[in-house]
Design a protein around this motif. Structure first.
Motif, PDB file in Angstrom:
ATOM      1  N   UNK A  20     -46.326  -2.680  21.253  1.00 20.76           N
ATOM      2  CA  UNK A  20     -47.183  -1.789  20.459  1.00 20.76           C
ATOM      3  C   UNK A  20     -47.146  -2.166  18.985  1.00 20.76           C
ATOM      4  N   UNK A  21     -45.972  -2.515  18.490  1.00 21.93           N
ATOM      5  CA  UNK A  21     -45.864  -2.961  17.094  1.00 21.93           C
ATOM      6  C   UNK A  21     -46.621  -4.269  16.905  1.00 21.93           C
ATOM      7  N   UNK A  22     -46.545  -5.157  17.894  1.00 23.11           N
ATOM      8  CA  UNK A  22     -47.281  -6.418  17.823  1.00 23.11           C
ATOM      9  C   UNK A  22     -48.784  -6.208  17.769  1.00 23.11           C
ATOM     10  N   UNK A  23     -49.280  -5.186  18.450  1.00 23.70           N
ATOM     11  CA  UNK A  23     -50.710  -4.887  18.382  1.00 23.70           C
ATOM     12  C   UNK A  23     -51.139  -4.495  16.979  1.00 23.70           C
ATOM     13  N   UNK A  24     -50.238  -3.883  16.250  1.00 23.46           N
ATOM     14  CA  UNK A  24     -50.563  -3.456  14.885  1.00 23.46           C
ATOM     15  C   UNK A  24     -50.359  -4.587  13.882  1.00 23.46           C
ATOM     16  N   UNK A  25     -49.292  -5.366  14.053  1.00 24.33           N
ATOM     17  CA  UNK A  25     -48.882  -6.317  13.025  1.00 24.33           C
ATOM     18  C   UNK A  25     -49.536  -7.694  13.096  1.00 24.33           C
ATOM     19  N   UNK A  26     -50.031  -8.097  14.244  1.00 25.96           N
ATOM     20  CA  UNK A  26     -50.573  -9.446  14.387  1.00 25.96           C
ATOM     21  C   UNK A  26     -51.887  -9.590  13.626  1.00 25.96           C
ATOM     22  N   UNK A  27     -52.166 -10.801  13.117  1.00 31.18           N
ATOM     23  CA  UNK A  27     -53.304 -10.979  12.214  1.00 31.18           C
ATOM     24  C   UNK A  27     -54.678 -11.026  12.885  1.00 31.18           C
ATOM     25  N   UNK A  28     -54.786 -11.451  14.138  1.00 31.22           N
ATOM     26  CA  UNK A  28     -56.098 -11.504  14.763  1.00 31.22           C
ATOM     27  C   UNK A  28     -56.027 -11.040  16.208  1.00 31.22           C
ATOM     28  N   UNK A  29     -57.182 -10.955  16.823  1.00 26.53           N
ATOM     29  CA  UNK A  29     -57.266 -10.379  18.163  1.00 26.53           C
ATOM     30  C   UNK A  29     -56.559 -11.247  19.200  1.00 26.53           C
ATOM     31  N   UNK A  30     -56.553 -12.554  19.025  1.00 29.74           N
ATOM     32  CA  UNK A  30     -55.903 -13.431  19.999  1.00 29.74           C
ATOM     33  C   UNK A  30     -54.386 -13.227  19.999  1.00 29.74           C
ATOM     34  N   UNK A  31     -53.807 -13.123  18.830  1.00 31.58           N
ATOM     35  CA  UNK A  31     -52.367 -12.856  18.732  1.00 31.58           C
ATOM     36  C   UNK A  31     -52.031 -11.462  19.252  1.00 31.58           C
TER      37      UNK A  31
END
Length: 105
Positions: A20-31
């Motif tokens: 869930x944190x990765x969904x917020x923190x990653x820079x683009x949709x692929x990440x």
């Protein structure tokens, strides 16, 4: 057995939180897709193992759920990523960021 089950439940909850944190923190949709898929899949499987250790009578149902998660999560995320790529969504690059917050290209 209860201690091992609790350990799997805590590990599963932690990986789900990291996803869930990765969904917020990653820079683009692929990440974001990758962070959500990998972490949440592992977290879900750990939660299912923890539940199976607590309630051994449920193992057959939990096994079916686990197999479905292992099949559908990676397949769904790769399908979404492929659709985004075909739609023209560009992957994030390490371009310099200007004072307006937009990436210079």
């Amino acid at each position: 057995m209860r201690l091992i089950a609790d350990l799997f439940l805590v590990i599963g909850a932690a990986f789900t939180l990291f996803g869930a944190i990765g969904l917020i923190r990653m820079p683009d949709v692929y990440n974001r897709i990758q962070a959500g898929t990998k972490a949440v899949t592992l977290g879900s499987l750990c939660l299912l193992i923890g539940i199976a250790l607590l309630y051994p009578a449920w193992w057959s149902k939990l096994l079916v759920i686990g197999v479905l998660i292992l099949i559908t999560n990676p397949l769904g995320s790769s399908t979404i990523a492929r659709a985004l790529l075909k739609a023209g969504v560009k992957p994030w690059s390490r371009a310099t960021v200007s004072h307006t917050g937009e990436a210079d290209r």
